[in-house]
Design an enzyme around this catalytic site. Structure first.
Site, PDB file in Angstrom:
ATOM      1  N   GLU A  20       0.869  -1.178   0.000  1.00  0.00           N
ATOM      2  CA  GLU A  20       0.000   0.000   0.000  1.00  0.00           C
ATOM      3  C   GLU A  20       0.904   1.226   0.000  1.00  0.00           C
ATOM      4  OE1 GLU A  20      -2.706   0.335   3.233  1.00  0.00           O
ATOM      5  OE2 GLU A  20      -3.512  -1.675   2.970  1.00  0.00           O
ATOM      6  N   ASP A  40      -6.411   8.779  10.417  1.00  0.00           N
ATOM      7  CA  ASP A  40      -5.089   8.273  10.785  1.00  0.00           C
ATOM      8  C   ASP A  40      -4.604   8.813  12.119  1.00  0.00           C
ATOM      9  OD1 ASP A  40      -4.258   6.586   8.498  1.00  0.00           O
ATOM     10  OD2 ASP A  40      -4.651   8.422   7.376  1.00  0.00           O
TER      11      ASP A  40
END
Length: 707
Positions: A50, A61
């Protein structure tokens, strides 16, 4: 290229092992490190990579990935550069599948179809778009399939069965399962209820592989998660290790970490020639694995969009928060007892707030008759108390004990702390560290009221960053926590909810003005615009009264021709920010701009979607007042009417005076004085040496000649 992803999972299954997926942000720790780190992943035995597309505001995040995004952007990484890194990695022999992971706004800014085509040419295999809602995913997936790539959906513990069914149709290679509520980051253990979650997801995904992430960092985690999943995702841990590694050693660190996770196990990878042949064939003969639904409509009592604006562009885990909030809001506003409870607090608030003519300001501006709607006289000194009390009542109905809020100037924080004190709920306020500094008085007021104030040190350290942190906290603590958003921003239902609770301003204005003017309407109403709480509250009751001009005044800072302003509707472009499609101040790469205003409450790079809609239809007009002009508005109202306004409201005073000059003496306009200015006296004192000469205002003490 989606076929390569499917083959990767099929090969891992055939070899009786789990596929390992590792994450790295493009351009972190440096641009030149990215390709070596990707090669280290492959050489260590990774199955899929990724590659994070850096974004300025990654609300899903945790601190590690936030930092990597910030550093990458400081390194000058753009979306075209990220694609160039993919292409370079392919040319240097990285042949395992690469998935581009990130947020929607940079892709929307680039142009979805063009971006997907360019990503396919660069050698990407697919995408994880963190905040792409299902209804948008259907459209985007068609572009992706046309180019032979894959869209990987995210599911969370909170994902409903209805959404699981849709997301399983979207998946054509694998599904990313978020193992726990909250943001990305290293955890000491894996989620205890993972078996149950995987079992529920498989009811809908059937044979589609599942890769599980969030919190995995050790070989023991890898084995534990792998016992129920097909693939395991590791991100934050390896990002930290590579960030801490000395220059020139990051390839080795990536490779050795992966080898440790896999205990040295390896698998066959394509040669460079085999990969390019695979890519060429994939681009020639793009195909779809399964049928996809043409549309997806969740039931909503209130529309989630205002024309092209609005929506719910949030990470999957946040949908549970919004679903619970929306249900609670819908039930509350349909319940007469809720409104009775709210209106019983009017005497506590000081409602109705007064409406009166500003005689000397009218004389000074020499045009229309100017009226003032005095929200500054409310308890706590601003309009924010309307929304805060209503939402705290909603929190009580939902059984929440803990309340959080974001604040810029501190007015919303004070109002929320006040409401929590009255009803016995704990209160935590997120506030940018810069705003904590310039609004020390309000910080202390919040603490006096019993609230905990958390200074947010990320990014610009202002309202934007405080809002992001509040969303992150909420999704992690949904069970006990209610988030009182202070402005008409964010994903549905917040813009509708805040406007509903603030519309008391416009309703009262209409009734009071009519009572004093033989049933007439004013010719114009004026409000300052930051996120939009006071402006939507003032404007919405007049929306269909087309004889009434609606004028919003934004924060022009040093001027909209500079980088130092917060005039989103004047200078921004449509984009997606903090969960909603609206006007956004953004650069050419879709990264959200830093903003500036003398007023902390207007220092925000987005705006409510209803205001964006009114701009697009022409129903409301928007102008910008510079810091100096706002200071002039502050001076005028203070010295002509004896009312010291908040710096936010001072923008509206200036804009209203300019508008009044263009109107006839028998016409009327109303300014919403959204807050009082005692909180801003220190800020005004700080900026007067710079801005005072521009408006002919000098308040320096003269020395006593007799001393």
């Amino acid at each position: 290229m989606s076929e390569q992803l499917r083959q990767t999972f099929a090969n891992a299954k055939k070899e009786n092992r789990n596929a390992l997926v590792t994450f790295m942000t493009a351009g972190y720790p440096t641009v030149k490190d990215t390709v070596p780190i990707l090669k280290g992943f492959q050489d260590g035995g990774v199955d899929i990579i990724e590659l994070g597309m850096p974004f300025s505001d990654p609300i899903a995040d945790g601190p590690t990935i936030q930092l990597s995004n910030t550093v990458a952007l400081q390194n000058g990484v753009t979306l075209p550069q990220t694609l160039e890194m993919v292409s370079q990695a392919r040319n240097e022999g990285v042949t395992v599948p690469i998935i581009l992971m990130g947020y929607y706004n940079p892709i929307l800014n680039y142009g979805e179809e063009r971006f997907i085509q360019d990503a396919a040419k660069a050698g990407a295999n697919g995408f994880i778009i963190v905040d792409l809602p299902p209804e948008e995913a259907l459209k985007v997936r068609n572009y992706i399939n046309d180019n032979g790539l894959s869209l990987i959906p995210l599911v969370a513990p909170s994902t409903t069965d209805e959404r699981l069914e849709l997301l399983s149709h979207i998946a054509d290679s694998f599904v990313y399962v978020v193992s726990r509520m909250g943001t990305t980051g290293v955890q000491s253990s894996v989620a205890s209820d993972l078996d149950e979650l995987i079992s529920r997801v498989r009811k809908y995904t059937k044979d589609t592989p599942l890769a599980v992430g969030f919190g995995v960092s050790t070989r023991e985690h890898f084995q534990s998660v792998g016992s129920v999943a097909d693939g395991v995702v590791i991100g934050s841990k390896i990002v930290t290790l590579c960030g801490d590694a000395p220059e020139g050693k990051r390839y080795d660190v990536a490779k050795e970490y992966v080898q440790g996770i896999l205990n040295g196990a390896k698998h066959k990878v394509l040669s460079k020639d085999e990969f390019f042949a695979f890519q060429k064939e994939s681009l020639k003969s793009a195909n779809v694995k399964k049928e996809i639904l043409d549309e997806f409509d969740e039931n909503h009592k209130h529309p989630i969009r205002f024309g092209d604006f609005g929506g719910q562009y949030v990470p999957e885990a946040l949908h549970a928060c919004l679903r619970e909030l929306e249900k609670g809001f819908d039930e509350a506003v349909a319940d007469p007892t809720f409104w009775e409870d709210f209106k019983s607090l009017y005497s506590y608030i000081g409602r109705p707030s007064s409406l009166h003519k500003a005689e000397r300001l009218t004389e000074h501006c020499q045009g229309a008759q100017i009226w003032l709607k005095r929200e500054d006289l409310n308890h706590t000194g601003s309009h924010k108390i309307n929304n805060a009390l209503a939402q705290v009542l909603l929190a009580k109905r939902l059984g929440k004990k803990n309340v959080i809020a974001e604040t810029g100037a501190g007015q919303h924080g004070v109002a929320t702390a006040t409401a929590c004190a009255k009803f016995g709920l704990t209160c935590t306020v997120f506030m940018g560290a810069e705003d904590v500094r310039r609004q020390a008085l309000n910080v202390f007021r919040m603490r006096i009221l019993g609230a905990k104030v958390i200074a947010v040190t990320n990014g610009t350290k202002t309202l934007r960053d405080a809002t992001s942190e509040a969303f992150r906290f909420w999704v992690t603590n949904l069970k006990t926590t209610y988030y009182v958003v202070g402005s008409a921003i964010g994903p549905h239902p917040y813009p509708t909810l805040v406007r509903t609770f603030q519309s008391v301003i416009g309703k009262e204005t209409k009734e009071q003005f009519a009572a004093m003017n033989n049933g007439k309407l004013p010719d114009a109403v004026v409000a300052c615009v930051g996120g939009g709480s006071n402006s939507t509250g003032m404007f919405s009751p007049f929306e269909h009264d087309t004889s009434v001009k609606l004028l919003g005044v934004e924060a022009g800072g040093d001027g909209v021709d500079t980088k130092f302003h917060s005039a989103t509707l004047t200078a921004g472009r449509p984009g997606v920010f903090h969960g909603v499609k609206t006007y956004v101040l953004q650069d050419s790469d879709g990264q959200v701009h830093d903003t500036h205003s003398v007023s902390a409450g207007l220092d925000y790079p987005g705006v409510g979607p209803e205001l964006a809609y009114w701009k697009s239809t022409g129903r409301a007009q928007f102008i910008a007042a510079t810091d100096a002009q706002a200071l002039l508005g502050f001076k005028l109202l203070s010295q002509l009417e004896g009312i010291i306004p908040a710096l936010e409201s001072s923008h509206a005073v200036y804009g209203a005076c300019e508008l009044a000059k263009t109107m006839k003496p028998d016409q009327h306009l109303v300014i919403n004085i959204s807050g009082r200015g005692d909180k801003d006296v220190q800020s005004v004192a700080e900026v007067l040496p710079k801005l005072g000469p521009k408006i002919g205002w000098d308040l320096r003490f003269e020395e006593d000649p007799s001393a």
